[in-house]
Design a protein around this motif. Structure first.
Motif, PDB file in Angstrom:
ATOM      1  N   GLY A   1      36.316  48.502  36.040  1.00  9.04           N
ATOM      2  CA  GLY A   1      37.080  47.303  36.371  1.00  9.04           C
ATOM      3  C   GLY A   1      36.281  46.021  36.424  1.00  9.04           C
ATOM      4  N   ILE A   2      34.954  46.095  36.241  1.00  9.19           N
ATOM      5  CA  ILE A   2      34.123  44.886  36.286  1.00  9.19           C
ATOM      6  C   ILE A   2      34.436  43.985  35.090  1.00  9.19           C
ATOM      7  CG2 ILE A   2      31.765  44.000  36.272  1.00  9.19           C
ATOM      8  CD1 ILE A   2      32.462  45.593  38.778  1.00  9.19           C
TER       9      ILE A   2
ATOM     10  N   SER B   1      30.986  43.961  43.094  1.00  8.90           N
ATOM     11  CA  SER B   1      31.440  45.272  42.637  1.00  8.90           C
ATOM     12  C   SER B   1      32.936  45.214  42.355  1.00  8.90           C
ATOM     13  CB  SER B   1      31.098  46.337  43.687  1.00  8.90           C
ATOM     14  OG  SER B   1      31.773  46.062  44.911  1.00  8.90           O
ATOM     15  N   ASN B   2      33.607  46.366  42.411  1.00  6.34           N
ATOM     16  CA  ASN B   2      35.040  46.385  42.097  1.00  6.34           C
ATOM     17  C   ASN B   2      35.912  46.437  43.352  1.00  6.34           C
ATOM     18  OD1 ASN B   2      34.423  49.002  42.823  1.00  6.34           O
ATOM     19  ND2 ASN B   2      35.584  49.962  41.179  1.00  6.34           N
TER      20      ASN B   2
ATOM     21  N   ASP C   1      33.629  40.323  44.723  1.00  8.56           N
ATOM     22  CA  ASP C   1      34.466  41.030  43.766  1.00  8.56           C
ATOM     23  C   ASP C   1      34.130  40.592  42.346  1.00  8.56           C
ATOM     24  OD1 ASP C   1      36.517  42.354  42.453  1.00  8.56           O
ATOM     25  OD2 ASP C   1      38.056  41.747  43.895  1.00  8.56           O
TER      26      ASP C   1
ATOM     27  N   ARG D   1      35.782  41.596  39.706  1.00  2.73           N
ATOM     28  CA  ARG D   1      36.987  41.640  38.882  1.00  2.73           C
ATOM     29  C   ARG D   1      37.579  40.232  38.820  1.00  2.73           C
ATOM     30  NH1 ARG D   1      40.036  45.879  42.585  1.00  2.73           N
ATOM     31  NH2 ARG D   1      39.337  44.254  44.019  1.00  2.73           N
TER      32      ARG D   1
END
Length: 276
Positions: free
Chosen positions: A11-12, A191-192, A249, A251
């Motif tokens: 998801g990155i 991170s995610n 985050d 994402r």
């Protein structure tokens, strides 16, 4: 100086990460970019018939069990596919990125843990022939030479042991050690997930700010999965003089700029007016 660590979970948004790095680089901000690659490594390991194994230490930290075959897969994915893909994306955006592992130039160096203790089914056992370790030395002068030459270091595990062996190390703690070596103004660990969550996986339960003296409590009470070792890295960075760490985050759009703006869990040494 800003140290940016972006994980390798699913998801990155790597394009958005590279967009932000390029913008900051054009504005004259010195950066070092550290990345992971766990999700892709797991996929490749499965495809090669050597699926990943994870172990838990007596203190509750989870890590990848790293035999020699796993280490070679790790190097292939982290140092090869992911590192060079990120360097390509940054070069396309006008950033003169240089991709290196911690082995190169002994950028990250430390002892190899030839014996580790793990907990299985409530019992502690000893494992040998494990290629893991911890970063205790950062080659600051080498990295500074790259920065002075107008290059952006893009760094990834593994590291090198004092005996010249490749060792799997935790990327978050390596980034923390790098931030400490440079006395960085900020360390961003992305991170995610949006940060530390009171009720994982409820993303609406984000803890927006904590202080260094609250890390142990927050880690014990709220941190789930890999977040515990991220908080350990944060603790090490703050103890070494880094002033501000953001767990954010990766994402969505502008992940680095959002983290710099305080979106995520902000962790500082000083006591804020209102703690989490």
């Amino acid at each position: 100086m800003i140290i940016v660590k972006v994980g390798g979970s699913e998801g990155i948004n790597y394009d958005a990460v590279c967009d932000d790095i390029a913008q900051l680089w054009r504005e004259g901000q010195q950066l070092i970019f550290v990345h992971g690659g766990s999700h892709r490594t797991n996929q490749v390991a499965d495809a090669l018939g050597h699926p990943p194994q994870f172990v838990t230490s007596p203190s509750g930290y989870t890590s990848r069990l790293t035999d020699r075959a796993t280490l070679e897969i790790f190097q292939m994915v982290y140092c090869g596919q992911i590192n060079k893909t990120l360097v390509e994306r940054l070069q396309r955006r006008g950033v003169n990125a240089v991709g290196l592992s911690g082995i190169d130039g002994r950028i990250w160096q430390g002892p190899r843990k030839k014996v580790i203790k793990v907990v299985e089914n409530g019992r502690t056992r000893v494992l040998r022939n494990n290629f893991t370790g911890k970063v205790t030395e950062v080659n600051h002068s080498f990295l500074q030479t790259l920065l002075n030459a107008g290059c952006l270091p893009v760094l990834t595990p593994p590291a090198i042991s004092f005996d010249g062996e490749a060792i799997n190390i935790d990327g978050d703690r390596a980034a923390a050690a790098t931030a400490a070596a440079f006395r960085a103004d900020e360390l961003l660990i992305l991170s995610n997930v949006p940060g530390v969550l009171r009720q994982f996986p409820d993303e609406n339960s984000l803890i927006p700010q904590i202080t260094a003296d609250q890390i142990d409590y927050v880690s014990e009470e709220f941190a789930a999965g890999r977040m515990r070792i991220k908080l350990l890295g944060v603790q090490e960075a703050l103890a070494a003089g880094v002033q501000r760490v953001v767990l954010g985050d990766a994402r969505g759009e502008h992940p680095i700029l959002r983290a710099l703006d305080g979106q995520g869990t902000v962790i500082i040494s000083a006591q804020p007016e209102e703690a989490a």
